[in-house]
Motif scaffolding. Structure first.
Motif, PDB file in Angstrom:
ATOM      1  N   THR A  10      -9.610   4.249   2.360  1.00  0.00           N
ATOM      2  CA  THR A  10      -9.085   5.348   1.551  1.00  0.00           C
ATOM      3  C   THR A  10      -9.096   6.617   2.380  1.00  0.00           C
ATOM      4  N   CYS A  11      -8.558   7.682   1.819  1.00  0.00           N
ATOM      5  CA  CYS A  11      -8.468   8.947   2.550  1.00  0.00           C
ATOM      6  C   CYS A  11      -9.801   9.692   2.547  1.00  0.00           C
ATOM      7  N   SER A  44      -5.735  13.923   3.193  1.00  0.00           N
ATOM      8  CA  SER A  44      -5.347  12.602   3.686  1.00  0.00           C
ATOM      9  C   SER A  44      -5.373  12.568   5.212  1.00  0.00           C
ATOM     10  N   THR A 103       0.822  -1.221   0.000  1.00  0.00           N
ATOM     11  CA  THR A 103       0.000   0.000   0.000  1.00  0.00           C
ATOM     12  C   THR A 103       0.853   1.267   0.000  1.00  0.00           C
ATOM     13  N   PHE A 153     -10.817   4.611  -5.482  1.00  0.00           N
ATOM     14  CA  PHE A 153     -11.853   4.583  -4.443  1.00  0.00           C
ATOM     15  C   PHE A 153     -12.510   5.949  -4.277  1.00  0.00           C
ATOM     16  N   ALA A 166      -5.317  -0.815  -6.602  1.00  0.00           N
ATOM     17  CA  ALA A 166      -5.510  -0.986  -5.163  1.00  0.00           C
ATOM     18  C   ALA A 166      -4.422  -1.925  -4.668  1.00  0.00           C
ATOM     19  N   ALA A 182      -6.360  -0.858   0.090  1.00  0.00           N
ATOM     20  CA  ALA A 182      -6.300   0.605   0.067  1.00  0.00           C
ATOM     21  C   ALA A 182      -6.141   1.070  -1.368  1.00  0.00           C
ATOM     22  N   ALA A 183      -6.650   2.274  -1.659  1.00  0.00           N
ATOM     23  CA  ALA A 183      -6.453   2.900  -2.961  1.00  0.00           C
ATOM     24  C   ALA A 183      -6.662   4.401  -2.788  1.00  0.00           C
ATOM     25  N   HIS A 184      -6.156   5.151  -3.748  1.00  0.00           N
ATOM     26  CA  HIS A 184      -6.313   6.609  -3.698  1.00  0.00           C
ATOM     27  C   HIS A 184      -7.775   7.001  -3.916  1.00  0.00           C
ATOM     28  N   ARG A 185      -8.144   8.118  -3.286  1.00  0.00           N
ATOM     29  CA  ARG A 185      -9.481   8.657  -3.505  1.00  0.00           C
ATOM     30  C   ARG A 185      -9.475   9.776  -4.543  1.00  0.00           C
ATOM     31  N   ARG A 229      -9.384   8.446   7.508  1.00  0.00           N
ATOM     32  CA  ARG A 229      -9.633   7.305   6.638  1.00  0.00           C
ATOM     33  C   ARG A 229     -11.120   6.961   6.615  1.00  0.00           C
TER      34      ARG A 229
END
Length: 229
Positions: free
Chosen positions: A195-196, A202, A93, A135, A103, A125-128, A205
């Motif tokens: 995700t954030c 960030s 991650t 995500f 992800a 997890a993955a970026h928003r 979560r």
């Protein structure tokens, strides 16, 4: 008096030009962060996804699902409520993994279970925003929505049962094998998306939990499970 006014006017003019330039630079940075990084990440993820499927076609079935845990990726996440199509899932991650528009499953601080394990929590997890923003629409998930994970030979169909809209980024309890914060008290086969939040930050979560509903063997035509049709 006239000279003083001219100096002031000159200074204000220079200040105005600097503010305009700064605004343009910031605007370009936002475009890069929220658009161009998505373009680059989409290209990278597509190439890696193609490589994974090519590997699947050339990997003997006897190798088993654990053999798919390669640097290219272990499978694809499908979340209809979030839109955006399939999401390649890789190991780790860290930013250098997630920035490729994928992800990643956790290896630290709590190691993730994998879907084919008999019990545990498959934590992702993955970026928003930016870098593919896989995500981005996690807030659209509701109880009962489907989360499907695809491997070479099996579809893993999960159903959302709980969400946590905001928690500390240091809250590792959400990744536990039995995620007590979701209301669970006994071992099972769970999935957790993280995700954030809020968007474009960030600081915290956002968490969504699902539980395995069933598995389906992938047939020769790779017929989609009902949740993806």
């Amino acid at each position: 008096m006239s000279r003083a006014r001219n100096r002031i006017a000159g200074a204000l003019s220079v200040l105005g030009e600097l503010l305009i330039t700064t605004g343009l630079v910031l605007g370009l940075f936002v475009v890069y962060s929220l658009w161009w990084t998505n373009v680059l990440a989409d290209r990278s993820a597509a190439e890696r996804g193609d490589q994974v499927r090519k590997t699947w076609r050339s990997t003997p079935a006897a190798a088993g699902p654990g053999a798919l845990d390669t640097r290219d990726g272990i499978g694809f996440l499908h979340v209809p409520a979030m839109g955006g199509g399939e999401v390649l899932v890789k190991r780790g991650t860290s930013a250098d993994v997630l920035d490729d528009g994928v992800a990643g499953y956790y290896t630290d601080p709590v190691a993730s279970a994998l879907p084919w394990d008999k019990s545990g929590n498959f934590t992702l997890a993955a970026h928003r925003d930016g870098h593919g923003a896989r995500f981005h629409n996690i807030h659209k998930l509701r109880t009962g929505d489907a989360i499907v994970f695809e491997t070479r030979d099996t579809w893993y169909v999960y159903r959302v049962y709980a969400e946590l809209k905001q928690t500390s980024k240091y809250d590792t309890g959400v990744l536990a094998a039995v995620p007590a914060e979701s209301g669970k008290t006994v071992p099972g086969r769970y999935i957790t998306l993280t995700t954030c939040t809020p968007m474009y930050t960030s600081k915290y979560r956002y968490i969504v939990w699902g539980q395995l509903l069933r598995t389906e063997k992938v047939d020769a035509r790779r017929t989609l499970p009902a949740e993806l049709r």
